[in-house]
Design a protein around this motif. Structure first.
Motif, short mmCIF file in Angstrom:
data_model
loop_
_atom_site.label_atom_id
_atom_site.label_comp_id
_atom_site.label_asym_id
_atom_site.label_seq_id
_atom_site.Cartn_x
_atom_site.Cartn_y
_atom_site.Cartn_z
N LYS A 99 0.91 -1.26 -0.29
CA LYS A 99 0.14 -0.30 0.17
C LYS A 99 1.30 0.95 -0.07
O LYS A 99 1.14 2.13 1.07
N SER A 127 -5.96 -0.35 -4.16
CA SER A 127 -6.37 -0.47 -2.58
C SER A 127 -7.39 -0.05 -1.91
O SER A 127 -7.94 -0.76 -1.16
N SER A 128 -7.53 0.78 -2.81
CA SER A 128 -9.53 1.56 -2.81
C SER A 128 -10.43 0.71 -3.69
O SER A 128 -11.52 1.12 -3.79
N ASP A 129 -9.65 -0.33 -4.26
CA ASP A 129 -10.99 -1.28 -5.10
C ASP A 129 -11.39 -2.49 -4.50
O ASP A 129 -10.61 -3.62 -4.38
N GLU A 130 -12.51 -2.68 -4.35
CA GLU A 130 -12.95 -4.03 -3.51
C GLU A 130 -13.20 -5.11 -4.79
O GLU A 130 -12.36 -6.35 -4.23
N THR A 131 -12.85 -4.62 -5.66
CA THR A 131 -12.85 -6.01 -6.80
C THR A 131 -11.24 -6.64 -7.02
O THR A 131 -11.09 -7.38 -7.14
N ASN A 141 -9.05 -6.08 -4.91
CA ASN A 141 -8.75 -7.04 -3.55
C ASN A 141 -9.32 -7.85 -3.27
O ASN A 141 -8.51 -8.30 -2.26
N LYS A 142 -10.72 -8.35 -3.59
CA LYS A 142 -10.92 -9.71 -3.07
C LYS A 142 -9.67 -10.11 -4.69
O LYS A 142 -9.29 -11.20 -4.19
N TRP A 143 -9.71 -10.22 -5.59
CA TRP A 143 -8.72 -10.49 -6.49
C TRP A 143 -7.43 -10.81 -6.12
O TRP A 143 -6.81 -11.77 -5.83
N ARG A 186 -3.14 -11.31 2.52
CA ARG A 186 -2.81 -9.34 3.29
C ARG A 186 -1.72 -8.93 1.71
O ARG A 186 -1.44 -9.24 1.07
N TRP A 187 -1.97 -6.79 1.83
CA TRP A 187 -1.50 -6.71 1.58
C TRP A 187 -0.01 -6.41 2.28
O TRP A 187 0.52 -6.94 3.44
#
Ligand SMILES: NC(=O)c1ccc[n+]([C@@H]2O[C@H](COP(=O)([O-])OP(=O)(O)OC[C@H]3O[C@@H](n4cnc5c(N)ncnc54)[C@H](OP(=O)(O)O)[C@@H]3O)[C@@H](O)[C@H]2O)c1
Length: 257
Positions: free
Chosen positions: A195, A203-207, A209-211, A220-221
């Protein structure tokens, strides 16, 4: 008492792109292990803040330099200025980098040039200046480049970033092999997803992050500070017989098909 292989006392490191993010964490990390550090970026104010932070937390000497990695013709005189100001550079940590995403067939050529210029051309020119300097000093030296997962694999919409970081992998091998005769080791760190400002949009994108989390065995990041161990290893006597290598610090991504 046995020598501490990881200490950097008496050494000076130039870390490019060190006003924030990974570069700041690495400059601070090298300082924590005893190095004095020259930090650089395009913006004086951010650099002044970073200098204060490193000095307060480590007690080491910190010098700031405003420079644009895209002004390739000026990089040699920039490096000479760093040498004159600091008294000599033992470690060059090439970290400044940028990215932008566009579909490959529409990727603006100017943006391609900026990414290749910052991430690859500047690394080559600064490494040349560093090598000439270390040849004069006659005591070897350490170059640490910043690769990426994209030194090895790629994702859509990233052609220049992938080309630049793939280039870093091969430049690291080429210079490592050629400059071993001068006692200069050339290695790279390959960070996974960390990050920073560069990755803020994903990092603020849900899709995303899931991937990414499903793709990362450690789920984790990473934190920029988690690169310090590899950077200190590759900057110190601990890596005296290591050259032309990239050390991935990626939570296991490249181990997973
Ligand atoms: N974050 C990640 O997940 C990740 C993963 C793999 C690899 N990396 C690599 O790690 C390195 C650092 O990335 P980061 O995530 O810490 O990015 P960041 O937070 O955006 O920091 C980039 C640094 O480079 C400097 N910089 C950018 N363009 C420059 C130029 N033309 N001239 C001089 N300095 C310049 C920036 O300062 P100014 O903008 O003020 O000049 C800043 O200090 C890059 O090489 C990147 O490709 C990052």
């Amino acid at each position: 008492m046995a020598k501490d292989l990881f200490r950097l006392d008496g050494k000076t490191a130039l870390v490019t792109g060190s006003s924030r993010g990974i570069g700041l964490a690495l400059a601070k990390g090298l300082a924590q292990y005893g190095a004095d550090v020259a930090i650089s970026s395009r913006h004086e104010e951010e650099l002044a803040q970073a200098k204060k932070e490193i000095e307060t937390e480590t007690g080491r000497k910190v010098w700031t330099f405003v420079v644009d990695m895209l002004e390739t013709a000026k990089l040699d005189s920039f490096f000479q200025k760093v040498v004159e100001t600091t008294g000599g550079v033992d470690i060059l940590l090439n970290n400044a980098g940028i990215n932008a995403q566009h579909p490959a067939e529409e990727f603006p050529y100017e943006v391609w040039q900026n990414i290749i210029g910052t991430n690859l051309n500047a690394v080559f020119v600064l490494s040349q200046a560093f090598c000439r300097h270390r040849k004069q000093v006659g005591k070897g030296g350490k170059i640490v480049n910043t690769g990426s997962l994209m030194s090895h694999m790629t994702r859509p919409k990233n052609p220049p970033y992938a080309a630049s970081k793939g280039g870093i992998l091969m430049l690291t091998k080429a210079l490592g092999a050629e400059w071993a005769k001068y006692g200069i080791t050339v290695n790279a760190i390959g960070p996974g997803f960390l990050k920073t400002k560069m990755t803020r949009h994903v990092s603020s994108d849900e899709t995303f992050n899931k991937w990414m989390l499903a793709r990362t065995p450690m789920n984790r990041w990473g934190e920029p500070e988690e690169l310090v161990g590899a950077a200190v290893f590759l900057s110190s006597d601990a890596s005296s017989f290591v050259t032309g290598q990239i050390v991935y610090v990626d939570g296991g991504i490249l181990a997973l098909l």
